[in-house]
Design a protein around this motif. Structure first.
Motif, short mmCIF file in Angstrom:
data_model
loop_
_atom_site.label_atom_id
_atom_site.label_comp_id
_atom_site.label_asym_id
_atom_site.label_seq_id
_atom_site.Cartn_x
_atom_site.Cartn_y
_atom_site.Cartn_z
N THR A 265 0.91 -1.27 0.01
CA THR A 265 -0.02 -0.03 -0.11
C THR A 265 0.86 1.26 -0.05
O THR A 265 0.45 2.23 -0.66
N MET B 188 0.98 3.78 -3.21
CA MET B 188 0.42 5.09 -2.35
C MET B 188 -0.39 5.91 -3.85
O MET B 188 -1.59 6.62 -3.49
N VAL C 210 -3.13 4.15 -5.14
CA VAL C 210 -4.47 4.12 -4.20
C VAL C 210 -4.94 5.40 -4.09
O VAL C 210 -6.40 5.37 -4.28
N GLN C 211 -4.52 6.43 -4.06
CA GLN C 211 -5.20 7.81 -3.94
C GLN C 211 -5.79 8.12 -5.35
O GLN C 211 -6.64 8.97 -5.63
N ARG D 149 -8.93 6.60 -5.79
CA ARG D 149 -9.59 6.56 -4.74
C ARG D 149 -9.97 5.12 -3.97
O ARG D 149 -11.17 5.03 -3.62
N ARG D 150 -9.01 4.45 -3.89
CA ARG D 150 -9.08 3.16 -3.12
C ARG D 150 -8.49 3.03 -1.71
O ARG D 150 -8.46 1.89 -0.83
N GLU D 151 -8.69 4.26 -0.89
CA GLU D 151 -8.26 4.34 0.26
C GLU D 151 -9.23 3.38 1.17
O GLU D 151 -8.65 2.64 2.21
N SER D 152 -10.51 3.50 0.81
CA SER D 152 -11.60 2.81 1.99
C SER D 152 -11.21 1.22 1.77
O SER D 152 -11.49 0.59 2.48
N THR E 56 -8.59 -0.23 0.66
CA THR E 56 -7.23 -0.69 1.14
C THR E 56 -7.46 -1.04 2.55
O THR E 56 -6.82 -1.85 3.43
N GLU E 57 -7.83 0.25 3.36
CA GLU E 57 -8.08 -0.03 4.65
C GLU E 57 -9.12 -0.93 5.21
O GLU E 57 -8.67 -1.62 6.25
N TYR F 208 -6.91 -4.11 4.77
CA TYR F 208 -5.77 -3.93 5.93
C TYR F 208 -6.28 -4.37 7.37
O TYR F 208 -5.72 -5.08 8.25
#
Length: 608
Positions: free
Chosen positions: A234, A238, A241-242, A245-248, A250-251, A254
């Motif tokens: 991740t 990064m 990811v940003q 907009r895949r933050e949610s 990947t979170e 994780y």
């Protein structure tokens, strides 16, 4: 009426075969891990012997205490009552000496063991680092960087914790148990029988704990590695990811892995929560039994009071090391799982091996030949079915084709990141498998799409191509590719720290610095695998002159989708499914009606 014979389903037999295979694999893994540990400890034989002598002396001093207490109660106190204090003084002095010896020797033992542990860890870290550099590109393309980081961090940390404190504790605990049992048996064999009887349930409880904790600790190490891998991937990706907009997402992934790691730890705590109280219960019950049996014998006159006190001290002391062993086994299981993974990494063999008797190649001319080369990645599809190609020394060859046509594979074979499945790749008529890696790396240099810059100055990154290069040589290489101007515009010029992954320079500037690095290396063969893809149009024009200067009088293979880069080539090969479908100069192919002519026409239309 006879019962029908029991029949076994094929799945049952298959399951048994898998079980036997798993057990055999598990034994092999344990044997490999123990062999690695033995190999690491073998050079420290003298230090281990000295440590062993120290811990024996310390244990003897500890175990002597209850025996001296028995003598004081049964013999010295009656003598004191009769007016003879000498025996009590002597026993008191002996007790003091035993305590001092035990304290000094255990301290010396722990210092000696710590030195050995740190030396072992240093050697192991060196081996892991050396191994990761020795292994071939095929390994690194399948073994993620996160897993390697996990080997170097959490796995080695688990081993460090074991070696730093665990081994010193377990050796001391085992000797205390053995000396305690022997001392109690010699003092009063009936009390020794009570202790031996109590050891049986403690043994079965420990075996139960071992069986379950071994599985749980493997699960914990696996979950820990997955968590680290996800974090590293991740952080490395990064931007993607940003950007998407895949933050949610990947979170959430994780958190799921974190929950898996937490559950693995809870299972370990659960089995510990049953093991430790179980040992305490067995120990306390043994003390009660020893007190009951000994008290009855004291009342009957067959046992002295001092012997009873010493027996109770011995019994109580016996079970405290067992609890320490349980705590050690926690660390041991974690370290054993880590050692299995580390030993597995160290057991990997490179697929590209050094020749036993390398053919010397002090000054390569650059002639290349691929003789009926067939290649596939592992068990995957065949990428190159039968490639026969000759590249004369000094020729600039461009490879063109759709994605998956085999262009980058040819580059990896020429640089010997991979070996062909069949056939041979030759440099100046010598099979590259017969060349020492230092000769091959000096003769063939590859510049890839990812222009990696290490932490350090601009000068250090360029000089990676020739570590002993002077400042003038470094600047000349930068000027050749058009990098000198932007380098001098940086805060400290060539002494500017580019930070990790070239954080202070743009993608195109990083690519120019990688060109300068390759120019400085001055190879006989230069392979450019999409090396201009990061350059914008002005940047590409800027580097064209530098490329032509570098490629003069040297063999080059250019892989590029931009036909402006291909235009400087002496010869163009068009590939399709690993086969050559067109071969000629750029002008000849453009004048024809083949695939390259169509690609060139489409490229010209895109410029308009």
């Amino acid at each position: 009426m006879t019962a029908a014979p029991e029949t076994r389903r094929p799945t049952d037999a298959a399951s048994d075969d898998e079980t036997r295979l798993d057990k055999a694999t598990s034994r092999a893994v344990r044997s490999r891990s123990l062999s690695l540990l033995g190999n690491l400890l073998r050079p420290h034989g003298k230090g281990l012997t000295w440590s062993g002598a120290l811990v024996v002396a310390s244990t003897a001093g500890q175990v002597a205490g209850p025996w001296l207490v028995a003598l004081a109660i049964d013999d010295a106190l009656p003598a004191l009552r009769d007016g003879n204090p000498g025996m009590l003084v002597a026993i008191g002095a002996g007790y003091l000496v035993a305590a001092v010896v035990a304290g000094l020797t255990i301290g010396a033992y722990r210092r000696s063991a710590a030195r050995i542990a740190q030396a072992v860890m240093l050697e192991l870290r060196r081996r892991v680092f050396r191994q990761t550099q020795r292994l071939s590109l095929e390994f690194h393309e399948s073994y993620t960087s996160g897993r390697i980081i996990s080997r170097q961090t959490s796995d080695l940390e688990a081993l460090r914790e074991l070696l730093d404190g665990g081994l010193t504790g377990v050796v001391s605990s085992l000797l205390v148990m053995a000396f305690t049992f022997v001392g109690l048996t010699l003092l009063d064999w009936r009390s020794g029988l009570v202790l031996a009887a109590a050891f049986v349930p403690a043994w079965f409880l420990t075996r139960w704990f071992q069986a379950r904790s071994r599985v749980y600790y493997r699960e914990q190490r696996t979950a820990s590695a997955r968590l680290i891998v996800k974090f590293v991937e991740t952080m490395t990706g990064m931007r993607a990811v940003q950007a998407f907009r895949r933050e949610s997402t990947t979170e959430a992934a994780y958190e799921a892995l974190g929950d898996e790691y937490r559950e693995a730890n809870l299972r370990i705590f659960g089995v510990n929560g049953r093991y430790q109280p179980g040992l305490v219960l067995i120990g306390n019950m043994t003390v009660v039994a020893a007190l009951a049996v000994g008290g009855w014998r004291v009342l009957g006159g067959s046992m002295e009071v001092g012997v009873l006190v010493a027996a109770l001290l011995y019994v109580k002391r016996f079970f405290f090391p067992i609890q320490q062993l349980g705590m050690f086994y926690n660390a041991f299981q974690s370290a054993a799982a880590a050692l299995e993974k580390v030993s597995g990494l160290l057991a990997e063999e490179p697929t590209v091996v050094e020749p036993k008797q390398p053919v010397p190649l002090p000054a390569a001319r650059g002639g290349l030949g691929l003789d009926h080369v067939r290649f596939q990645y592992g068990d995957g599809p065949v990428v190159l079915p039968d490639l026969d190609l000759t590249i004369p020394a000094g020729q600039t060859l461009a490879l063109v084709g759709t994605t998956g046509a085999g262009k980058s594979t040819i580059a990896k074979l020429v640089t010997r990141f991979y070996d062909p499945t069949e056939g041979a790749v030759r440099l100046d008529g010598v099979d590259v498998r017969d060349l020492a890696s230092r000769d091959l790396r000096r003769a063939v240099v590859m510049v890839t799409q990812e222009a990696y810059l290490f932490s350090g100055t601009v000068r250090e990154n360029i000089a990676l191509g020739r570590p002993g290069a002077t400042q003038d040589q470094v600047e000349a290489a930068a000027r050749a590719v058009g990098a000198h101007e932007f380098v001098m515009a940086m805060p400290e010029g060539y002494d500017t720290d580019v930070n990790k992954r070239g954080g202070r320079v743009s993608a195109g500037q990083r690519q120019l610095l990688s060109f300068a690095r390759a120019f400085l290396a001055d190879p006989a063969v230069l392979v450019l695998d999409e090396a201009t893809s990061s350059l914008d149009m002005p940047g590409e024009r800027l580097v064209q002159h530098g490329l032509q200067t570098l490629l003069a009088d040297r063999t080059a293979i250019i892989i590029a989708h931009r036909l402006s880069t291909v235009a400087i080539a002496d010869r163009v090969l068009v590939l399709e499914h690993g086969r050559i479908v067109e071969d000629g100069t750029p002008a000849e192919l453009i004048a024809g009606e083949g695939r390259y002519a169509a690609l060139h026409a489409a490229w010209r239309d895109s410029l308009v």
